[in-house]
Scaffold this motif. Structure first.
Motif, PDB file in Angstrom:
ATOM      1  N   ARG A  10      77.370   4.027  78.185  1.00  0.00           N
ATOM      2  CA  ARG A  10      75.941   4.314  78.155  1.00  0.00           C
ATOM      3  C   ARG A  10      75.246   3.262  77.300  1.00  0.00           C
ATOM      4  O   ARG A  10      75.637   3.017  76.157  1.00  0.00           O
ATOM      5  N   ALA A  11      74.229   2.647  77.867  1.00  0.00           N
ATOM      6  CA  ALA A  11      73.508   1.586  77.158  1.00  0.00           C
ATOM      7  C   ALA A  11      72.916   2.134  75.863  1.00  0.00           C
ATOM      8  O   ALA A  11      72.320   3.203  75.838  1.00  0.00           O
ATOM      9  N   ALA A  12      73.082   1.375  74.787  1.00  0.00           N
ATOM     10  CA  ALA A  12      72.489   1.653  73.472  1.00  0.00           C
ATOM     11  C   ALA A  12      73.107   2.862  72.774  1.00  0.00           C
ATOM     12  O   ALA A  12      72.608   3.278  71.737  1.00  0.00           O
ATOM     13  N   ALA A  13      74.182   3.431  73.307  1.00  0.00           N
ATOM     14  CA  ALA A  13      74.813   4.577  72.641  1.00  0.00           C
ATOM     15  C   ALA A  13      75.367   4.168  71.275  1.00  0.00           C
ATOM     16  O   ALA A  13      75.221   4.900  70.287  1.00  0.00           O
ATOM     17  N   ALA A  14      75.999   2.985  71.221  1.00  0.00           N
ATOM     18  CA  ALA A  14      76.557   2.517  69.946  1.00  0.00           C
ATOM     19  C   ALA A  14      75.453   2.241  68.932  1.00  0.00           C
ATOM     20  O   ALA A  14      75.586   2.546  67.739  1.00  0.00           O
ATOM     21  N   ASP A  15      74.342   1.643  69.384  1.00  0.00           N
ATOM     22  CA  ASP A  15      73.221   1.383  68.482  1.00  0.00           C
ATOM     23  C   ASP A  15      72.654   2.686  67.934  1.00  0.00           C
ATOM     24  O   ASP A  15      72.307   2.785  66.751  1.00  0.00           O
ATOM     25  N   GLN A  16      72.550   3.672  68.796  1.00  0.00           N
ATOM     26  CA  GLN A  16      72.019   4.967  68.383  1.00  0.00           C
ATOM     27  C   GLN A  16      72.912   5.606  67.318  1.00  0.00           C
ATOM     28  O   GLN A  16      72.422   6.104  66.297  1.00  0.00           O
ATOM     29  N   LEU A  17      74.216   5.571  67.557  1.00  0.00           N
ATOM     30  CA  LEU A  17      75.147   6.176  66.595  1.00  0.00           C
ATOM     31  C   LEU A  17      75.154   5.405  65.279  1.00  0.00           C
ATOM     32  O   LEU A  17      75.210   6.002  64.198  1.00  0.00           O
ATOM     33  N   GLN A  18      75.072   4.074  65.364  1.00  0.00           N
ATOM     34  CA  GLN A  18      75.062   3.268  64.147  1.00  0.00           C
ATOM     35  C   GLN A  18      73.829   3.567  63.300  1.00  0.00           C
ATOM     36  O   GLN A  18      73.903   3.602  62.065  1.00  0.00           O
ATOM     37  N   THR A  19      72.703   3.796  63.952  1.00  0.00           N
ATOM     38  CA  THR A  19      71.485   4.150  63.213  1.00  0.00           C
ATOM     39  C   THR A  19      71.669   5.465  62.466  1.00  0.00           C
ATOM     40  O   THR A  19      71.274   5.588  61.293  1.00  0.00           O
ATOM     41  N   TRP A  20      72.279   6.440  63.125  1.00  0.00           N
ATOM     42  CA  TRP A  20      72.558   7.710  62.447  1.00  0.00           C
ATOM     43  C   TRP A  20      73.471   7.488  61.244  1.00  0.00           C
ATOM     44  O   TRP A  20      73.268   8.078  60.179  1.00  0.00           O
ATOM     45  N   GLY A  21      74.496   6.651  61.419  1.00  0.00           N
ATOM     46  CA  GLY A  21      75.432   6.409  60.323  1.00  0.00           C
ATOM     47  C   GLY A  21      74.786   5.715  59.144  1.00  0.00           C
ATOM     48  O   GLY A  21      75.056   6.053  57.985  1.00  0.00           O
TER      49      GLY A  21
ATOM     50  N   THR B  67      80.045   2.525  61.001  1.00  0.00           N
ATOM     51  CA  THR B  67      80.268   2.744  62.430  1.00  0.00           C
ATOM     52  C   THR B  67      81.152   1.639  62.981  1.00  0.00           C
ATOM     53  O   THR B  67      80.846   0.451  62.834  1.00  0.00           O
ATOM     54  N   VAL B  68      82.255   2.018  63.616  1.00  0.00           N
ATOM     55  CA  VAL B  68      83.150   1.073  64.285  1.00  0.00           C
ATOM     56  C   VAL B  68      82.764   1.055  65.760  1.00  0.00           C
ATOM     57  O   VAL B  68      82.750   2.093  66.419  1.00  0.00           O
ATOM     58  N   ARG B  69      82.447  -0.126  66.275  1.00  0.00           N
ATOM     59  CA  ARG B  69      81.980  -0.243  67.649  1.00  0.00           C
ATOM     60  C   ARG B  69      82.623  -1.451  68.317  1.00  0.00           C
ATOM     61  O   ARG B  69      83.253  -2.276  67.662  1.00  0.00           O
ATOM     62  N   GLY B  70      82.445  -1.541  69.631  1.00  0.00           N
ATOM     63  CA  GLY B  70      82.998  -2.645  70.396  1.00  0.00           C
ATOM     64  C   GLY B  70      81.991  -3.122  71.418  1.00  0.00           C
ATOM     65  O   GLY B  70      80.832  -2.692  71.420  1.00  0.00           O
ATOM     66  N   PRO B  71      82.390  -4.010  72.319  1.00  0.00           N
ATOM     67  CA  PRO B  71      81.456  -4.517  73.326  1.00  0.00           C
ATOM     68  C   PRO B  71      81.086  -3.438  74.329  1.00  0.00           C
ATOM     69  O   PRO B  71      81.853  -2.504  74.580  1.00  0.00           O
ATOM     70  N   GLU B  72      79.894  -3.573  74.891  1.00  0.00           N
ATOM     71  CA  GLU B  72      79.450  -2.619  75.908  1.00  0.00           C
ATOM     72  C   GLU B  72      80.370  -2.703  77.121  1.00  0.00           C
ATOM     73  O   GLU B  72      80.692  -3.777  77.620  1.00  0.00           O
ATOM     74  N   GLY B  73      80.823  -1.549  77.591  1.00  0.00           N
ATOM     75  CA  GLY B  73      81.760  -1.502  78.702  1.00  0.00           C
ATOM     76  C   GLY B  73      83.199  -1.714  78.291  1.00  0.00           C
ATOM     77  O   GLY B  73      84.078  -1.836  79.147  1.00  0.00           O
ATOM     78  N   GLY B  74      83.464  -1.765  76.965  1.00  0.00           N
ATOM     79  CA  GLY B  74      84.829  -1.969  76.488  1.00  0.00           C
ATOM     80  C   GLY B  74      85.689  -0.726  76.641  1.00  0.00           C
ATOM     81  O   GLY B  74      85.256   0.315  77.147  1.00  0.00           O
ATOM     82  N   ASP B  75      86.926  -0.831  76.169  1.00  0.00           N
ATOM     83  CA  ASP B  75      87.884   0.263  76.306  1.00  0.00           C
ATOM     84  C   ASP B  75      87.603   1.321  75.237  1.00  0.00           C
ATOM     85  O   ASP B  75      87.756   1.062  74.038  1.00  0.00           O
ATOM     86  N   PRO B  76      87.206   2.532  75.626  1.00  0.00           N
ATOM     87  CA  PRO B  76      86.906   3.579  74.643  1.00  0.00           C
ATOM     88  C   PRO B  76      88.112   3.949  73.779  1.00  0.00           C
ATOM     89  O   PRO B  76      87.967   4.204  72.584  1.00  0.00           O
ATOM     90  N   ALA B  77      89.292   3.989  74.386  1.00  0.00           N
ATOM     91  CA  ALA B  77      90.486   4.355  73.629  1.00  0.00           C
ATOM     92  C   ALA B  77      90.765   3.351  72.519  1.00  0.00           C
ATOM     93  O   ALA B  77      91.170   3.723  71.405  1.00  0.00           O
TER      94      ALA B  77
ATOM     95  N   LEU C  34      82.370   6.593  61.587  1.00  0.00           N
ATOM     96  CA  LEU C  34      81.989   6.919  62.956  1.00  0.00           C
ATOM     97  C   LEU C  34      82.636   5.943  63.933  1.00  0.00           C
ATOM     98  O   LEU C  34      82.698   4.740  63.665  1.00  0.00           O
ATOM     99  N   GLY C  35      83.103   6.468  65.062  1.00  0.00           N
ATOM    100  CA  GLY C  35      83.657   5.627  66.119  1.00  0.00           C
ATOM    101  C   GLY C  35      82.781   5.716  67.361  1.00  0.00           C
ATOM    102  O   GLY C  35      82.659   6.784  67.964  1.00  0.00           O
ATOM    103  N   ALA C  36      82.156   4.599  67.745  1.00  0.00           N
ATOM    104  CA  ALA C  36      81.243   4.571  68.896  1.00  0.00           C
ATOM    105  C   ALA C  36      82.039   4.269  70.163  1.00  0.00           C
ATOM    106  O   ALA C  36      81.997   3.158  70.695  1.00  0.00           O
ATOM    107  N   ALA C  37      82.766   5.270  70.671  1.00  0.00           N
ATOM    108  CA  ALA C  37      83.620   5.071  71.849  1.00  0.00           C
ATOM    109  C   ALA C  37      82.896   5.362  73.154  1.00  0.00           C
ATOM    110  O   ALA C  37      83.523   5.341  74.212  1.00  0.00           O
TER     111      ALA C  37
END
Length: 405
Positions: free
Chosen positions: A245-256, A263-273, A238-241
């Motif tokens: 949105r606050a907590a979107a990456a946490d939500q996706l990681q929980t699903w994964g 789940t591959v994620r980055g800092p909040e407000g980081g570059d989605p690409a 999963l890529g949390a791009a």
């Protein structure tokens, strides 16, 4: 004269003696009495609580045992396997096994009761009237439009129904149900390719971009789609791009984590690409079958954000082709969802539609309208809030749920 002097001397001596005696008596009264010598008693033979000063006394010699002579209590030995399993259970959450996707729509058909009552049963009731006059056909047309089937598809369906009823003379409930089923299935399209292309190929894992505006359930749909793919035997990354949105990456990681997908994620407000690029890179390194990228839920009215979505797709394509671009639409928005769909289709090549919240609306006809408008098939539908309530779309099963048995 001599006698006087002698008397004075005697008087002085007597007065001095008396004064000495008085001073001596006073000194004796001020001195403290002599202290008596302390009485030392032998220690008692029975144990008692330590008294004041006893700790300072020289220790008495007592018999002592060495550590080898002291018997320790034996602890029950746990099997090695149980110890390892307990450590693993604490280290990682339990991985769930999703239910198979085959026939899932059939099992969830009761969730379409609202659309069934307004569309399916409404049409059957009108077609079963003894006289099908112009007013009745107008009611049939209104029923289809209310269900968001769309103007052009509605006119097409009504015309075909009128012709077949008149020519064939179909009147019994079973015959009408069969006729309506055939026409609705043809209207939805039974020959379209509704497969989510998620199979690994020579260039690497299949890449699926999930796009849509805020509030349609995009991140949740991405997580549920991961469960669908895992249930079908795919290894998923999963890529949390969605970094805005606050907590979107946490939500996706929980699903994964529930299905064992990384789940591959980055800092909040980081570059989605950049995150999408890293997710595909990680999928290649792990030999994954599918990489699911949850993009930002950007508003379709903001051109700059839509351009950024196009950038995500271009950056990901540096690793290889994007196999699927799934647009998530909220079925309850009806025709407003079509406006969103058109704008997204201009930015990226939409390959499939995911309709969420279809269980909470009577507008089941949106399936027909969105396909006709975009020219792409509905591939998945959401029929509830449960983890396994995302089902592959099957036209026949969908129509059967609409018109009932």
């Amino acid at each position: 004269m001599e006698f006087v002097i002698l008397a004075v001397v005697i008087a002085v001596i007597v007065i001095g003696a008396i004064a000495g005696l008085v001073v001596s008596g006073r000194r004796r009264q001020q001195l403290p009495p002599k202290s008596q010598a302390p009485v030392i008693t032998a220690p008692p033979t029975t144990p008692r609580e330590p008294q004041v000063g006893e700790e300072a006394a020289p220790p008495t010699e007592e018999p002592r045992r060495t550590i080898e002579e002291v018997a320790l209590p034996e602890a029950p030995e746990a099997p090695e396997a149980e110890v390892v399993e307990a450590a693993e259970a604490e280290a990682a959450p339990a991985v769930e096994v999703p239910e198979p996707t085959a026939g899932r729509l059939v099992r969830l058909r009761s969730r379409l009761s609202r659309s069934q009552n307004s569309l399916g049963k409404g049409l059957l009731s009108l077609l079963s009237r003894e006289h099908l006059d112009e007013d009745t056909w107008e009611e049939i047309e209104d029923t289809l439009l209310t269900a968001d089937v769309g103007v052009a598809p509605t006119q097409e369906l009504v015309e075909r129904l009128r012709t077949r009823v008149k020519v064939l003379g179909t009147r019994t409930p079973d015959e009408l149900r069969g006729l309506l089923r055939e026409e609705l299935v043809d209207l939805i399209g039974k020959d379209a390719d509704r497969t989510v292309h998620s199979t690994k190929h020579e260039e690497g894992p299949a890449v699926v971009l999930v796009v849509g505006v805020n509030g349609v359930g995009k991140t949740t749909t991405t997580g549920k789609l991961a469960r669908v793919l895992v249930a079908d035997g795919r290894k998923v990354v999963l890529g949390a791009a969605d970094t805005f949105r606050a907590a979107a990456a946490d939500q996706l990681q929980t699903w994964g984590e529930r299905v064992g997908a990384r789940t591959v994620r980055g800092p909040e407000g980081g570059d989605p690409a950049s995150i999408a690029f890293d997710a595909v890179k990680e999928g290649i390194a792990e030999g994954a079958d599918t990489v699911l990228v949850d993009t930002a839920g950007r508003l379709h009215t903001k051109t700059g954000l839509m351009d950024e979505l196009g950038k995500v797709k271009r950056v990901v394509e540096k690793h290889g082709p994007v196999d699927e671009v799934l647009l998530v639409l909220d079925a309850t928005t009806g025709q407003n969802g079509l406006i969103q769909a058109r704008v997204f289709a201009e930015v990226v090549d939409i390959t499939g539609i995911v309709l969420t919240k279809l269980d909470g609306t009577a507008k089941g006809g949106i399936v027909v309208a969105v396909q006709r408008d975009l020219g792409v098939p509905v591939k998945l539908i959401g029929l509830g809030e449960g983890a396994d309530d995302l089902a592959p779309f099957e036209p026949g099963a969908f129509v059967d749920a609409l018109i009932g048995d």
